[in-house]
Motif scaffolding. Structure first.
Motif, short mmCIF file in Angstrom:
data_model
loop_
_atom_site.label_atom_id
_atom_site.label_comp_id
_atom_site.label_asym_id
_atom_site.label_seq_id
_atom_site.Cartn_x
_atom_site.Cartn_y
_atom_site.Cartn_z
N ALA A 59 0.83 -1.21 0.00
CA ALA A 59 0.00 0.00 0.00
C ALA A 59 0.87 1.26 0.00
CB ALA A 59 -0.94 -0.01 1.20
N GLU A 60 1.96 1.24 0.75
CA GLU A 60 2.87 2.38 0.74
C GLU A 60 3.51 2.54 -0.64
OE1 GLU A 60 5.59 1.71 4.00
OE2 GLU A 60 3.99 1.90 5.47
N GLY A 61 3.84 1.43 -1.27
CA GLY A 61 4.38 1.49 -2.63
C GLY A 61 3.37 2.06 -3.60
N THR A 62 2.12 1.63 -3.48
CA THR A 62 1.06 2.18 -4.31
C THR A 62 0.96 3.69 -4.12
OG1 THR A 62 -0.21 0.12 -4.18
CG2 THR A 62 -1.43 2.11 -4.75
N ALA A 63 0.99 4.12 -2.87
CA ALA A 63 0.90 5.56 -2.57
C ALA A 63 2.07 6.32 -3.18
CB ALA A 63 0.85 5.78 -1.06
N TYR A 64 3.27 5.75 -3.13
CA TYR A 64 4.43 6.43 -3.69
C TYR A 64 4.31 6.58 -5.21
CZ TYR A 64 8.97 7.55 -5.49
OH TYR A 64 9.99 8.14 -6.19
N TRP A 65 3.99 5.48 -5.91
CA TRP A 65 3.93 5.56 -7.37
C TRP A 65 2.80 6.48 -7.81
CZ3 TRP A 65 8.36 4.76 -8.98
CH2 TRP A 65 9.15 3.71 -8.53
N ALA A 66 1.69 6.49 -7.09
CA ALA A 66 0.60 7.41 -7.41
C ALA A 66 1.03 8.87 -7.18
CB ALA A 66 -0.65 7.08 -6.58
N ALA A 67 1.76 9.12 -6.10
CA ALA A 67 2.27 10.47 -5.83
C ALA A 67 3.27 10.90 -6.90
CB ALA A 67 2.91 10.52 -4.44
N LYS A 68 4.13 9.98 -7.29
CA LYS A 68 5.12 10.28 -8.32
C LYS A 68 4.43 10.61 -9.65
CE LYS A 68 9.50 10.64 -9.12
NZ LYS A 68 10.25 11.71 -8.46
N LEU A 69 3.37 9.87 -9.95
CA LEU A 69 2.60 10.15 -11.17
C LEU A 69 2.00 11.55 -11.11
CD1 LEU A 69 1.35 9.26 -13.86
CD2 LEU A 69 -0.49 8.18 -12.56
N ARG A 70 1.44 11.93 -9.96
CA ARG A 70 0.89 13.29 -9.81
C ARG A 70 1.99 14.33 -9.99
NH1 ARG A 70 -1.90 10.70 -5.80
NH2 ARG A 70 -0.68 11.60 -4.12
N GLN A 71 3.17 14.05 -9.48
CA GLN A 71 4.28 15.00 -9.61
C GLN A 71 4.69 15.15 -11.07
OE1 GLN A 71 8.13 13.78 -8.15
NE2 GLN A 71 8.67 15.87 -7.58
N GLY A 76 7.38 20.86 -11.66
CA GLY A 76 7.70 21.97 -10.79
C GLY A 76 7.11 21.84 -9.40
N ARG A 77 6.44 20.76 -9.13
CA ARG A 77 5.82 20.55 -7.82
C ARG A 77 6.65 19.57 -7.01
NH1 ARG A 77 1.41 23.23 -6.19
NH2 ARG A 77 0.15 23.89 -7.91
N ARG A 78 6.57 19.75 -5.70
CA ARG A 78 7.18 18.76 -4.81
C ARG A 78 6.39 17.47 -4.89
NH1 ARG A 78 9.64 21.20 0.42
NH2 ARG A 78 9.39 19.05 1.04
N LEU A 79 7.05 16.40 -4.51
CA LEU A 79 6.36 15.11 -4.46
C LEU A 79 5.25 15.20 -3.43
CD1 LEU A 79 6.47 12.06 -5.35
CD2 LEU A 79 7.71 11.69 -3.23
N PRO A 80 4.00 14.94 -3.82
CA PRO A 80 2.91 14.96 -2.84
C PRO A 80 3.14 13.88 -1.78
CG PRO A 80 2.05 14.91 -5.09
CD PRO A 80 3.53 14.68 -5.18
N GLY A 81 2.82 14.21 -0.53
CA GLY A 81 2.89 13.22 0.54
C GLY A 81 4.27 13.03 1.15
N LEU A 82 5.18 13.97 0.96
CA LEU A 82 6.54 13.81 1.50
C LEU A 82 6.54 13.55 3.00
CD1 LEU A 82 8.69 16.41 -0.42
CD2 LEU A 82 9.06 13.95 -0.30
N THR A 83 5.72 14.28 3.74
CA THR A 83 5.67 14.09 5.19
C THR A 83 5.20 12.67 5.53
OG1 THR A 83 5.25 16.43 5.52
CG2 THR A 83 4.69 14.96 7.34
N PHE A 84 4.18 12.20 4.82
CA PHE A 84 3.69 10.83 5.03
C PHE A 84 4.82 9.83 4.83
CE2 PHE A 84 2.21 6.95 2.89
CZ PHE A 84 1.47 6.39 3.91
#
Length: 180
Positions: A59-71, A76-84
């Motif tokens: 699930a954490e891997g899913t969240a990372y790849w989804a965040a990377k896709l959004r980035q 020009g945006r930071r990776l969403p969810g960095l604090t998480f």
């Protein structure tokens, strides 16, 4: 695909990131069905704890790849969810240690189908943690294998993202050509 075209490169990267996110997410129920449904593993504490850790890391891997896709879609945006990701990198360690201890104890006291698979799931979860937060262990493309042969193991994508934003304050930029 013409790799010289920025829009083709961006589309290829987006497809790869989307497939990584989807396959990580799909593996959670798929593996549950295979191991506990088809193969009939008992739902012992060791097996369920090990599988829960395995599912958590997927699930954490899913969240990372989804965040990377959004980035990638919003340059020009930071990776969403960095604090998480910073928090779970630390929180995972005691959870993984507890899961390994529980499964290891179960194997030592009652080895069999009610314990060995749980230990296997817990070990796999530890490897997934290393793969996401430290060193890239998964090499599933020709480019990955070439890089591995040339220089050995290297930092994972998430580890590089976390390190990059820790050492350089401000916005984190991804270096991709702008959309066409």
């Amino acid at each position: 695909m013409d790799p010289g075209r920025p829009d083709a490169l961006r589309a290829a990267i987006e497809r790869r990131l989307r497939s990584l996110a989807v396959f990580e997410a799909a593996n959670i129920p798929l593996q549950a069905v295979i191991w506990f449904g088809v193969l009939g593993l008992p739902g012992s504490a060791a097996n369920l704890a090990g599988f829960a850790l395995f599912a958590l890391l997927l699930a954490e891997g899913t969240a990372y790849w989804a965040a990377k896709l959004r980035q990638v879609r919003r340059p020009g945006r930071r990776l969403p969810g960095l604090t998480f990701f910073r928090v779970v990198r630390v929180v995972n360690v005691p959870l993984l240690a507890a899961g390994l201890a529980l499964a290891g104890y179960a194997v030592a006291t009652d080895p069999g189908r009610a314990s060995w698979p749980g230990l296997g799931f817990a070990v796999f979860a530890v490897l997934e943690h290393v793969n996401y937060f430290h060193l890239q262990l998964m090499h599933d493309t020709v480019a990955d294998w070439r890089r591995l042969r040339r220089g050995g193991l290297h930092r994972s994508h998430l580890a590089r993202d976390l390190r990059r934003t820790r050492t350089r304050p401000g916005r984190q930029y991804i270096r991709l050509p702008p959309p066409a």
